[in-house]
Scaffold this motif. Structure first.
Motif, mmCIF file in Angstrom:
data_model
loop_
_atom_site.group_PDB
_atom_site.id
_atom_site.type_symbol
_atom_site.label_atom_id
_atom_site.label_comp_id
_atom_site.label_asym_id
_atom_site.label_seq_id
_atom_site.Cartn_x
_atom_site.Cartn_y
_atom_site.Cartn_z
ATOM 1 N N UNK A 15 60.839 -15.165 50.986
ATOM 2 C CA UNK A 15 59.306 -15.150 51.462
ATOM 3 C C UNK A 15 58.821 -13.968 51.230
ATOM 4 N N UNK A 16 57.307 -13.696 51.638
ATOM 5 C CA UNK A 16 56.525 -12.576 51.142
ATOM 6 C C UNK A 16 56.343 -11.503 52.617
ATOM 7 N N UNK A 17 57.012 -10.600 52.509
ATOM 8 C CA UNK A 17 56.945 -9.737 53.665
ATOM 9 C C UNK A 17 55.384 -9.027 53.837
ATOM 10 N N UNK A 18 54.607 -9.140 52.875
ATOM 11 C CA UNK A 18 53.221 -8.538 52.900
ATOM 12 C C UNK A 18 52.278 -9.445 53.575
ATOM 13 N N UNK A 19 52.434 -10.515 53.979
ATOM 14 C CA UNK A 19 51.550 -11.637 54.406
ATOM 15 C C UNK A 19 51.525 -11.806 56.083
ATOM 16 N N UNK A 20 52.249 -10.831 56.627
ATOM 17 C CA UNK A 20 52.268 -10.645 58.057
ATOM 18 C C UNK A 20 50.817 -9.922 58.265
ATOM 19 N N UNK A 21 50.300 -10.400 59.527
ATOM 20 C CA UNK A 21 48.873 -9.795 60.019
ATOM 21 C C UNK A 21 48.931 -8.372 60.076
ATOM 22 N N UNK A 246 62.692 -1.007 57.960
ATOM 23 C CA UNK A 246 63.786 -0.307 58.303
ATOM 24 C C UNK A 246 63.895 0.836 57.233
ATOM 25 N N UNK A 247 64.256 1.900 57.486
ATOM 26 C CA UNK A 247 64.549 3.150 56.373
ATOM 27 C C UNK A 247 66.067 3.361 56.477
ATOM 28 N N UNK A 248 66.729 3.578 55.104
ATOM 29 C CA UNK A 248 68.238 3.636 54.908
ATOM 30 C C UNK A 248 68.152 5.078 54.342
ATOM 31 N N UNK A 249 69.056 6.171 55.069
ATOM 32 C CA UNK A 249 68.746 7.458 54.749
ATOM 33 C C UNK A 249 70.000 7.903 54.313
ATOM 34 N N UNK A 250 70.204 8.813 53.650
ATOM 35 C CA UNK A 250 71.711 9.455 53.100
ATOM 36 C C UNK A 250 71.564 10.913 53.662
ATOM 37 N N UNK A 251 72.361 11.224 54.681
ATOM 38 C CA UNK A 251 72.452 12.522 55.338
ATOM 39 C C UNK A 251 73.629 13.391 54.823
ATOM 40 N N UNK A 252 73.513 14.408 54.399
ATOM 41 C CA UNK A 252 74.515 15.505 54.117
ATOM 42 C C UNK A 252 74.380 16.697 54.747
ATOM 43 N N UNK A 253 75.557 17.097 55.633
ATOM 44 C CA UNK A 253 75.327 18.179 56.547
ATOM 45 C C UNK A 253 73.964 18.289 57.376
ATOM 46 N N UNK A 254 73.840 16.913 57.929
ATOM 47 C CA UNK A 254 72.454 16.921 58.869
ATOM 48 C C UNK A 254 71.106 17.188 58.234
ATOM 49 N N UNK A 255 71.063 17.125 56.963
ATOM 50 C CA UNK A 255 69.712 17.247 56.132
ATOM 51 C C UNK A 255 69.786 15.775 55.467
ATOM 52 N N UNK A 256 68.597 15.022 55.755
ATOM 53 C CA UNK A 256 68.466 13.766 55.103
ATOM 54 C C UNK A 256 67.821 14.115 53.448
ATOM 55 N N UNK A 257 68.641 13.687 52.483
ATOM 56 C CA UNK A 257 68.519 13.864 51.097
ATOM 57 C C UNK A 257 67.810 12.944 50.065
ATOM 58 N N UNK A 262 62.922 -0.380 53.431
ATOM 59 C CA UNK A 262 63.202 -1.825 52.895
ATOM 60 C C UNK A 262 62.336 -2.685 54.347
ATOM 61 N N UNK A 263 61.962 -3.767 53.627
ATOM 62 C CA UNK A 263 61.134 -4.803 54.573
ATOM 63 C C UNK A 263 61.905 -6.027 54.651
ATOM 64 N N UNK A 264 61.433 -6.939 55.676
ATOM 65 C CA UNK A 264 62.026 -8.464 55.868
ATOM 66 C C UNK A 264 61.195 -9.166 55.998
ATOM 67 N N UNK A 265 61.314 -10.284 55.500
ATOM 68 C CA UNK A 265 60.771 -11.570 55.918
ATOM 69 C C UNK A 265 61.867 -12.660 56.026
ATOM 70 N N UNK A 266 61.431 -13.861 56.371
ATOM 71 C CA UNK A 266 62.175 -14.969 56.606
ATOM 72 C C UNK A 266 63.339 -15.139 55.454
ATOM 73 N N UNK A 267 64.600 -15.004 55.678
ATOM 74 C CA UNK A 267 65.807 -15.171 54.427
ATOM 75 C C UNK A 267 65.651 -14.398 53.439
ATOM 76 N N UNK A 268 64.702 -13.199 53.679
ATOM 77 C CA UNK A 268 64.687 -12.300 52.518
ATOM 78 C C UNK A 268 64.640 -10.722 52.931
#
Length: 404
Positions: A15-21, A246-257, A262-268
């Motif tokens: 599915x295409x996540x960018x077709x949401x209004x 959503x946003x996936x972050x890698x954190x090292x010693x309290x700092x986001x590096x 990431x986006x989501x659509x039906x099944x995708x």
């Protein structure tokens, strides 16, 4: 709006996540564009069965206004909305496409129109452009390929089916982080956690990634335009509250590096843009965070992961399966239409070729080996640059063609 959202959730995977209004209307407002929203309803029940978000783009040659075209939202120039398209209820794909063409062809606000059809949405039928106008036409103008990974029912099975190169990259990144002296953590931000502050962190990291030349690949700053940044700040918090971003972050010693959008659509699940600090490039942060996107998609029950348009070496490591969408141009009008469209096509071809050559030249320059040391001098040489094997992607070339 409620009907539109319901239609969005009826999409089959991929599915295409960018077709949401939220994406469509946010995009139109951000760039202040003349919109043309085509809604298709059933005559018997009045139910909404199709949505085609479009806008009118002015094309110019220098200071001269040459033509106007009505094209899908997301076309015409590069922006965070990466995949144009149109929505159709199950079983209504061909009919919705036909009706969209019928409602827009010959519209006085534009010289010609374009429509984007997904791989499962059929093909443009020439009969749709037939009419009484002196000139009418319909033709295929470009394709847009996305790298698509079909996932298994478990992360262990999905990981086992990956290419050896990717599995080794994930293992190496995991081991390096385990040996890192600092405290490391990977976290997912969604809902209220994906706020403006998190997005500003992401934009800073993306800018840092574009300045990094350690990989030997020329990464441009996709958010150099202030409007692109504002679009993310506008739409992503809303979509996150609906579980669609959503946003996936890698954190090292309290700092986001490092961070991966990431986006989501039906099944995708959809892998969008990323960013990291140059100091952690050797840890393989992008591959690690993308593996977290895939793992989360598996746990959520999704069927596919879309690595976005533009096949490249880094994406094709994950999968060699391509999902291809197609854009078609069509129009009807007077004799001048043939001249306007012909000139546009010729200029677009020249600009696309020029863009491809410039892109290749930048990539070659970024991978030049160090100059040989002069006689009698001692120089310390680091690891040689890795040549970039991927040339201009279809998405990058198509973006210039659409600009006209």
């Amino acid at each position: 709006m409620d009907e539109w959202v319901s239609l969005f959730h009826l999409q089959p995977a991929p599915a295409n996540p960018f077709l949401h209004p939220v994406w469509v209307l946010g995009w139109l407002r951000t760039y202040d564009l003349e919109s043309a929203l085509v809604l298709v309803r059933r005559t018997d029940t009045g139910a909404l069965v199709g949505v085609a978000p479009m806008f009118v783009q002015q094309l110019s040659v220098g200071p001269v206004k040459a033509a106007r075209r009505m094209i899908p939202v997301g076309c015409g120039f590069s922006s965070p909305l990466e995949m144009p398209g149109r929505l159709a209820a199950p079983g209504w794909g061909r009919e919705v496409s036909r009706m969209v063409v019928g409602a827009t062809i010959g519209d006085p606000s534009a010289d010609w129109c374009e429509i984007s059809l997904g791989e499962d949405q059929g093909w443009f039928e020439p009969e749709w452009a037939f009419g009484d106008a002196p000139v009418s036409f319909g033709e295929h103008v470009r394709s847009r390929a996305c790298v698509m990974l079909t996932v298994e029912s478990t992360w262990a099975a999905t990981r086992s089916a990956l290419k050896r190169n990717v599995k080794e990259s994930i293992r190496r990144s995991t081991n390096r982080l385990a040996k890192h002296p600092g405290c490391t953590e990977v976290r997912e931000l969604t809902g209220a956690d994906l706020d403006r502050a998190a997005l500003d962190r992401f934009l800073d990291l993306h800018r840092s990634r574009s300045a990094n030349d350690s990989s030997g690949i020329d990464h441009h700053d996709a958010y150099a335009d202030v409007r692109h940044r504002e679009l993310l700040r506008t739409v992503l918090p809303v979509l996150a509250r609906e579980g669609l971003a959503s946003m996936f972050e890698l954190v090292i010693d309290g700092e986001v590096v490092a961070a991966q959008l990431a986006l989501r659509a039906p099944g995708t699940a959809y892998v969008h843009s990323s960013g990291f600090l140059p100091s952690v490039w050797n840890l393989g942060p992008t591959t690690l965070l993308q593996s977290e996107v895939v793992r989360t998609a598996v746990e959520r029950g999704d069927a596919m992961v879309n690595f976005s348009p533009g096949p490249s070496v880094s994406k094709l490591r994950w999968s060699e399966t391509l999902w291809v969408g197609h854009d078609f141009a069509y129009g009807a009008g007077g004799r001048s239409l043939a001249a306007r469209y012909g000139v546009f096509g010729a200029l677009s071809t020249v600009k696309a070729a020029r863009h491809a050559m410039q892109f290749t030249r930048r990539q070659r320059k970024s991978t030049q080996p160090p100059a040989a040391p002069s006689a009698g001098r001692s120089v310390e040489v680091g690891s040689p640059s890795v040549p970039a094997a991927d040339g201009p992607s279809p998405r990058q070339v198509a973006g210039l063609v659409r600009t006209g």
